[in-house]
Design an enzyme around this catalytic site. Structure first.
Site, short mmCIF file in Angstrom:
data_model
loop_
_atom_site.label_atom_id
_atom_site.label_comp_id
_atom_site.label_asym_id
_atom_site.label_seq_id
_atom_site.Cartn_x
_atom_site.Cartn_y
_atom_site.Cartn_z
N ASP A 33 -12.95 10.68 -3.10
CA ASP A 33 -11.42 10.72 -3.97
C ASP A 33 -10.93 11.51 -3.83
O ASP A 33 -11.78 12.65 -4.82
CB ASP A 33 -11.84 9.45 -5.03
N ASN A 34 -9.84 11.79 -3.99
CA ASN A 34 -9.18 13.34 -3.58
C ASN A 34 -8.19 12.10 -4.86
O ASN A 34 -7.14 13.66 -5.56
CB ASN A 34 -8.15 13.20 -2.60
N ASP A 60 -11.09 14.83 0.19
CA ASP A 60 -10.14 13.69 1.43
C ASP A 60 -10.90 13.48 2.10
O ASP A 60 -11.86 14.10 2.78
CB ASP A 60 -8.49 14.36 1.42
N ILE A 61 -10.73 12.60 2.84
CA ILE A 61 -11.46 11.61 4.17
C ILE A 61 -11.40 12.10 4.70
O ILE A 61 -11.91 11.97 5.67
CB ILE A 61 -11.70 9.87 3.78
N LYS A 86 -1.28 2.89 -0.60
CA LYS A 86 -1.02 1.03 -0.96
C LYS A 86 0.43 0.94 -1.08
O LYS A 86 0.71 -0.35 -1.51
CB LYS A 86 -1.94 1.01 -1.54
N SER A 126 -6.15 -6.01 4.26
CA SER A 126 -4.90 -7.05 3.46
C SER A 126 -4.45 -7.90 4.57
O SER A 126 -4.35 -8.28 5.25
CB SER A 126 -3.51 -5.59 3.37
N TYR A 150 2.62 0.41 6.81
CA TYR A 150 1.75 -0.08 6.42
C TYR A 150 0.89 -1.19 6.36
O TYR A 150 -0.54 -0.46 6.99
CB TYR A 150 1.66 -0.51 4.37
N LYS A 154 -2.88 -0.83 9.14
CA LYS A 154 -3.91 -1.15 8.57
C LYS A 154 -4.29 -2.32 9.91
O LYS A 154 -5.98 -2.69 9.91
CB LYS A 154 -4.19 -2.53 7.36
N LEU A 201 4.04 -7.81 -9.13
CA LEU A 201 3.86 -8.04 -10.66
C LEU A 201 3.71 -8.31 -12.06
O LEU A 201 3.51 -8.77 -12.86
CB LEU A 201 3.84 -10.08 -9.89
N TYR A 301 2.95 -17.39 0.89
CA TYR A 301 1.45 -17.46 1.71
C TYR A 301 0.41 -17.67 0.77
O TYR A 301 0.02 -16.93 -0.65
CB TYR A 301 1.40 -16.71 2.68
P1 NAD Z 1 -5.69 2.98 -5.49
O1 NAD Z 1 -4.46 3.72 -4.96
O2 NAD Z 1 -6.17 2.41 -6.87
O3 NAD Z 1 -6.74 3.36 -4.89
C1 NAD Z 1 -6.86 3.91 -3.37
C2 NAD Z 1 -7.87 4.95 -3.91
O4 NAD Z 1 -8.50 6.01 -2.63
C3 NAD Z 1 -6.89 6.34 -5.37
O5 NAD Z 1 -8.46 6.38 -6.26
C4 NAD Z 1 -6.90 7.46 -4.17
O6 NAD Z 1 -6.95 8.55 -5.27
C5 NAD Z 1 -8.01 7.82 -2.77
N1 NAD Z 1 -7.13 7.96 -2.33
C6 NAD Z 1 -5.86 7.57 -1.13
N2 NAD Z 1 -6.24 8.79 0.11
C7 NAD Z 1 -7.19 9.57 0.01
C8 NAD Z 1 -7.25 10.35 0.91
N3 NAD Z 1 -7.10 10.46 1.88
N4 NAD Z 1 -8.81 11.04 0.54
C9 NAD Z 1 -9.11 10.46 -0.42
N5 NAD Z 1 -9.00 9.47 -0.99
C10 NAD Z 1 -7.85 8.90 -1.04
O7 NAD Z 1 -5.37 0.72 -4.11
P2 NAD Z 1 -6.20 0.00 -5.02
O8 NAD Z 1 -5.33 -1.22 -5.47
O9 NAD Z 1 -7.81 0.47 -5.31
O10 NAD Z 1 -6.24 -0.47 -3.08
C11 NAD Z 1 -7.88 0.18 -2.19
C12 NAD Z 1 -7.95 -0.08 -0.81
O11 NAD Z 1 -7.58 -1.48 -1.04
C13 NAD Z 1 -6.44 0.03 0.04
O12 NAD Z 1 -7.07 0.51 1.01
C14 NAD Z 1 -5.70 -0.14 0.09
O13 NAD Z 1 -4.46 -0.44 0.70
C15 NAD Z 1 -6.70 -1.74 -0.34
N6 NAD Z 1 -6.10 -3.12 -1.26
C16 NAD Z 1 -4.63 -3.13 -2.15
C17 NAD Z 1 -4.07 -4.44 -2.12
C18 NAD Z 1 -3.70 -4.58 -3.83
O14 NAD Z 1 -2.32 -4.79 -3.91
N7 NAD Z 1 -4.63 -3.56 -4.24
C19 NAD Z 1 -4.36 -5.60 -0.96
C20 NAD Z 1 -4.41 -5.60 0.14
C21 NAD Z 1 -5.67 -4.39 0.60
C1 WQD Z 2 4.20 -10.71 -5.70
C2 WQD Z 2 5.23 -11.92 -6.03
C3 WQD Z 2 7.09 -10.48 -4.84
C4 WQD Z 2 7.82 -7.72 -8.68
C5 WQD Z 2 1.68 -6.92 -2.08
C6 WQD Z 2 2.22 -5.59 -0.83
C7 WQD Z 2 0.96 -6.60 -0.25
C8 WQD Z 2 -0.25 -6.53 -1.06
C9 WQD Z 2 -0.55 -6.98 -1.75
C10 WQD Z 2 -1.60 -4.25 -0.36
C11 WQD Z 2 6.48 -12.06 -5.03
C12 WQD Z 2 7.23 -11.12 -6.92
C13 WQD Z 2 7.43 -8.71 -7.95
C14 WQD Z 2 8.42 -8.00 -9.69
C15 WQD Z 2 8.68 -9.99 -8.82
N1 WQD Z 2 -0.60 -4.56 -1.07
N2 WQD Z 2 7.49 -9.92 -7.41
N3 WQD Z 2 9.31 -9.35 -9.75
O1 WQD Z 2 4.49 -8.36 -1.95
O2 WQD Z 2 2.86 -10.02 -2.05
O3 WQD Z 2 1.71 -7.93 -2.24
O4 WQD Z 2 0.90 -6.86 -2.66
O5 WQD Z 2 -2.18 -4.47 0.70
O6 WQD Z 2 0.63 -5.60 1.65
O7 WQD Z 2 2.70 -6.07 0.03
O8 WQD Z 2 2.62 -7.93 -3.82
O9 WQD Z 2 3.15 -8.22 -7.05
O10 WQD Z 2 5.00 -6.88 -5.87
O11 WQD Z 2 4.76 -9.38 -5.31
O12 WQD Z 2 9.12 -11.03 -8.61
O13 WQD Z 2 8.89 -7.03 -10.31
O14 WQD Z 2 5.99 -11.63 -6.90
O15 WQD Z 2 9.23 -10.76 -4.75
O16 WQD Z 2 7.46 -12.67 -4.90
P1 WQD Z 2 3.58 -9.01 -2.78
P2 WQD Z 2 3.89 -7.72 -5.83
#
Ligand code: NAD
Ligand code: WQD
Length: 341
Positions: A33-34, A60-61, A86, A126, A150, A154, A201, A301
């Site tokens: 992790d970076n 870094d990856i 993200k 995602s 974003y 993906k 949220l 959804y």
């Molecule tokens: P996060 O930011 O907490 O974790 C991501 C980690 O990757 C961090 O620790 C960051 O420091 C590290 N990182 C980023 N770029 C890097 C690089 N170039 N080299 C090395 N390390 C790097 O996010 P998360 O919520 O734990 O998400 C993890 C994965 O899941 C991400 O790929 C994100 O896109 C995906 N994802 C997250 C959500 C969500 O809502 N949290 C939803 C769908 C998909």
């Molecule tokens: C959830 C619901 C908002 C904040 C995002 C990314 C998606 C994925 C997950 C990575 C929605 C509402 C939110 C607030 C609100 N990430 N809301 N007040 O948008 O579904 O998904 O995170 O892959 O790609 O787009 O998640 O938690 O932002 O919103 O009313 O202050 O809550 O409108 O209906 P979202 P979210």
């Protein structure tokens, strides 16, 4: 000896929970992790939960030398690839940064895996890859048409993984499409620690509850949903972490070339339902107001989780009150996240 699993982004929110699930299942996580969006404190907390602190390589990856050295230093059975940026809004403002980090980073990681002969990968995709389909329940065989950089990144990575698996025998690749991960480990020791004001949220709600933010703004009260607020599929982060372990076992035992699975509960929950479930758990009402819709949002959804259940025998176990209670335990114990440590 327990197999080593490289966890890129393992210090982050989902990655740290995956480390806990991996250790519980008898694997040894090795984190790269970076720390651009996380803190090494999360891994010290993993030790307090699991008795084992995952080794952390701060790199870094996109750093080919660091990856080669890592793969040369120990046998790695598989890679869980969480590392990535993200924030959807940020990706629109800085698409090249996102594509460089997420797409370029994945290319660099896959090239290093290829050089090292490590061909088993679980990728964090995602539900964003689907875009804005006309039905609310998303199935893996639906057409993907993401609507922001974003999500397009993906989707590019998923397509690249398909090309790779088809080009060379021996790859075993799962792309897991997460819906909305929320909650925290029930110990309250690890959880989501967003920098700045949360976009999402659940951390927004917990920060209002702990007094860091004045009130929740509900984005839209006029969506075509039962109560007018937006509907999503919230999945407990430990269910998600366990889904990764189930996918890992499946790849190692059954060696499918390619697997694409939704990880969600199959249940749609509105913003107001989540807020009220949270208020019920903490025993008090939270200030909130209904404001305009957020640009880029869609009404509703949720996942069709049938395929993950059929292939992995995995389904979510934790309900709405568990994910609220666990998110709250984490926020209460760590009002400023890992900065409190
Ligand atoms: P996060 O930011 O907490 O974790 C991501 C980690 O990757 C961090 O620790 C960051 O420091 C590290 N990182 C980023 N770029 C890097 C690089 N170039 N080299 C090395 N390390 C790097 O996010 P998360 O919520 O734990 O998400 C993890 C994965 O899941 C991400 O790929 C994100 O896109 C995906 N994802 C997250 C959500 C969500 O809502 N949290 C939803 C769908 C998909
Ligand atoms: C959830 C619901 C908002 C904040 C995002 C990314 C998606 C994925 C997950 C990575 C929605 C509402 C939110 C607030 C609100 N990430 N809301 N007040 O948008 O579904 O998904 O995170 O892959 O790609 O787009 O998640 O938690 O932002 O919103 O009313 O202050 O809550 O409108 O209906 P979202 P979210």
């Amino acid at each position: 000896m327990s197999p080593t699993i490289l966890v890129t982004g393992g210090a982050g929110y989902i990655g740290a929970h995956a480390c806990v699930a991996l250790i519980a299942a008898g694997y040894t996580p090795l984190v790269l992790d970076n720390l651009c969006n996380s803190s090494a404190e999360s891994l010290r907390r993993v030790r307090r939960i699991s008795g084992v602190e995952p080794r952390l390589i701060v790199a870094d990856i996109r750093d080919a030398q660091a990856l080669d050295a890592l793969f040369a230093a120990q046998p790695v059975a598989a890679v869980m690839h969480f590392a990535g940026l993200k924030a959807v809004g940020e990706s629109t403002a800085a698409p090249l940064r996102y594509h460089d980090n997420n797409v370029g980073g994945s290319v660099a990681l896959l090239q290093a895996m290829q050089r090292a002969g490590v061909r088993t990968l679980i990728f964090s995709s995602s539900a964003t890859v689907y875009g804005e389909p006309s039905v609310a329940q998303f199935r893996e065989d639906m057409r993907c048409d993401p609507v922001n950089p974003y999500g397009r990144g993906k989707w590019m990575i998923e397509q690249m993984l398909g090309d790779l698996a088809a080009s060379e025998p021996g790859w075993r690749i799962a792309a897991l499409r997460y819906f909305n991960p929320v909650g925290a480990h029930p110990s309250g020791l690890i959880g989501e620690d967003p920098r700045g004001v949360p976009d999402n949220l659940m951390p927004y709600i917990t920060q209002v509850a702990v007094g860091r933010l004045p009130a929740l703004r509900v984005f839209g009260g006029d969506w075509p949903t039962a109560d007018g607020s937006g509907v999503r599929d919230y999945i407990h982060v430990m269910d998600l972490a366990e889904g990764h372990v189930a996918a890992l076992r499946h790849l190692l035992e059954h060696a499918p070339q390619r697997l694409t699975l939704n990880l969600g509960s199959g249940r749609g929950t509105s913003v107001l339902q989540l807020l009220h479930a949270f208020e019920h758990v903490i025993g008090r009402a939270l200030p909130h107001e209904i404001v305009a819709r957020r640009p880029g949002d869609i009404a509703a959804y949720w996942a069709d989780p049938t395929r993950a259940a059929a292939v992995l025998g995995w389904r979510t176990q934790r309900d709405l009150s568990a994910l609220c209670a666990d998110a709250w335990r984490w926020q209460q114990a760590n009002p400023r996240g890992y900065a409190d440590a």
